[in-house]
Design an enzyme around this catalytic site. Structure first.
Site, PDB file in Angstrom:
ATOM      1  N   LYS A   1       0.628   3.795  -2.665  1.00  0.00           N
ATOM      2  CA  LYS A   1       0.379   2.943  -3.832  1.00  0.00           C
ATOM      3  C   LYS A   1       1.708   2.588  -4.497  1.00  0.00           C
ATOM      4  CE  LYS A   1      -3.430   3.279  -6.283  1.00  0.00           C
ATOM      5  NZ  LYS A   1      -4.319   2.188  -5.861  1.00  0.00           N
TER       6      LYS A   1
HETATM    7  N1  PMP Z   1      -6.571  -0.443  -0.882  1.00  0.00           N
HETATM    8  C1  PMP Z   1      -5.775  -0.711  -1.918  1.00  0.00           C
HETATM    9  C2  PMP Z   1      -4.647  -1.676  -1.741  1.00  0.00           C
HETATM   10  C3  PMP Z   1      -5.996  -0.097  -3.152  1.00  0.00           C
HETATM   11  O1  PMP Z   1      -5.208  -0.363  -4.201  1.00  0.00           O
HETATM   12  C4  PMP Z   1      -7.084   0.791  -3.289  1.00  0.00           C
HETATM   13  C5  PMP Z   1      -7.365   1.419  -4.627  1.00  0.00           C
HETATM   14  N2  PMP Z   1      -6.585   2.566  -4.822  1.00  0.00           N
HETATM   15  C6  PMP Z   1      -7.861   1.082  -2.172  1.00  0.00           C
HETATM   16  C7  PMP Z   1      -7.591   0.436  -0.983  1.00  0.00           C
HETATM   17  C8  PMP Z   1      -8.929   2.133  -2.247  1.00  0.00           C
HETATM   18  O2  PMP Z   1      -8.283   3.400  -2.350  1.00  0.00           O
HETATM   19  P1  PMP Z   1      -8.923   4.613  -3.133  1.00  0.00           P
HETATM   20  O3  PMP Z   1     -10.256   4.826  -2.547  1.00  0.00           O
HETATM   21  O4  PMP Z   1      -8.017   5.767  -2.858  1.00  0.00           O
HETATM   22  O5  PMP Z   1      -8.964   4.241  -4.563  1.00  0.00           O
END
Ligand code: PMP
Length: 319
Positions: A161
């Site tokens: 992230k």
């Molecule tokens: N892809 C991206 C680019 C994201 O920002 C997110 C949100 N965090 C997700 C997928 C889903 O990830 P998570 O389930 O860990 O929130």
């Protein structure tokens, strides 16, 4: 605290700081966030237990550390320290409703040393605001394939992230809205299905859950992992993590995007190809229930995924 109220505190570099006192000089804007990484974490209120539970907090904090390592941001706080920081902040803010938690680490002194985060200090801020769940709301999405391609490993690391990554999803989402869709599906550099902006994509064909594997330029999503685990272990479904073609999506019986914020949001058409009967499908509904149980200590429980905050009882409450 209601959605638009200002939280009382946030957490900054090891301390609870009053919201209005947590300022940063304007010259640090911009480059500090180019060097920033973050997490999106959700806590869920359980009416039954009178308790707030943070969902998969350890996994989120471990991913924050991975994001910091890959961007060479120095790590000053252990996962245990950050766990205490998050739960302490939620207690201080007296959070008794579904809450979105946003930790962000960024470079100190970015104005003078913008090209080099080595041997620099980093700062870490955490804030939390109420965001209700929209599971079971019936809210659905029409998606369009974006002409923007997903960032790839040779540009920036898609699996973490990294804040700078997010311009990619933002451009795709705005393009989709301009074209009359609700969201975008982004293909990777090989033209295979990757993600939606800020969420992963899962489809259902012939009762099987199919999603791009983690080498398809997707974020290492914690919700995706939770859903696949629940589907495989608790619901006995077949799972395929593999390369996915765009036309497979057109022919899917059901599809949804998933993520901390998206939770499970059903997709009912892709490029105007209607999926199934155009409504929320039965497998998606089953998974919504399983995920909600995991969030709020329903059945089956998945206790290992929840961190109890220990929020103080409200005045006059017997809990
Ligand atoms: N892809 C991206 C680019 C994201 O920002 C997110 C949100 N965090 C997700 C997928 C889903 O990830 P998570 O389930 O860990 O929130």
């Amino acid at each position: 605290m209601s959605g638009d109220a200002t939280p009382k505190f946030l957490w900054l570099d090891g301390e609870l700081v009053k919201w209005e006192d947590a300022t940063i000089h304007i010259s640090e804007l911009g480059w500090s966030t180019v060097g920033g990484v973050f997490e999106g974490i959700k806590a869920y209120w359980s009416e039954k237990d009178g308790e707030l539970y943070v969902f998969r907090l350890k996994e989120h904090l471990e991913r924050l550390h991975r994001s910091m390592r890959l961007t060479r941001l120095p790590i000053h706080n252990s996962v245990d320290e950050l766990t205490d920081a998050v739960t302490g902040l939620l207690r201080a803010c007296e959070s008794r409703e579904d809450t979105y938690i946003f930790p962000m680490a960024f470079q100190k002194n970015s104005f003078t040393d913008r090209w080099n985060m080595l041997e620099q200090e980093s700062r870490l801020m955490i804030h939390a605001r109420p965001v209700p769940s929209h599971l079971f709301s019936g809210h659905t999405l029409h998606a369009g394939i974006s002409s923007w391609r997903r960032i790839s490993e040779d540009v920036m690391p898609p699996r973490i992230k990294n804040l700078s990554n997010y311009r990619n999803g933002q451009l795709a989402r705005m393009g989709a809205l301009e074209s009359g869709y609700d969201t975008a599906i982004i293909l990777n550099q090989q033209g295979k299905v990757s993600e939606a902006p800020g969420a992963c994509i899962v489809m259902i064909r012939d009762g099987k859950l199919i999603t791009p594997d983690l080498t398809q330029s997707v974020l290492e999503s914690i919700t995706r992992d939770a859903i696949l685990t629940l589907a495989r272990e608790d619901l006995g479904m077949d799972i395929e993590e593999r390369v996915v073609d765009r036309t497979e999506l057109y022919l899917a019986d059901e599809a949804f995007i998933c993520g901390t914020h998206a939770e499970i949001t059903p997709v009912v058409s892709v490029d105007r190809f209607t999926l199934g009967d155009g409504g929320v499908g039965p497998v998606t509904r089953q998974l919504e229930t399983a995920l909600d149980n995991a969030f709020r200590n329903g059945t089956p429980s998945r206790a290992e995924w929840r961190t109890a905050v220990g929020v103080p009882a409200t005045v006059g409450s017997t809990a």
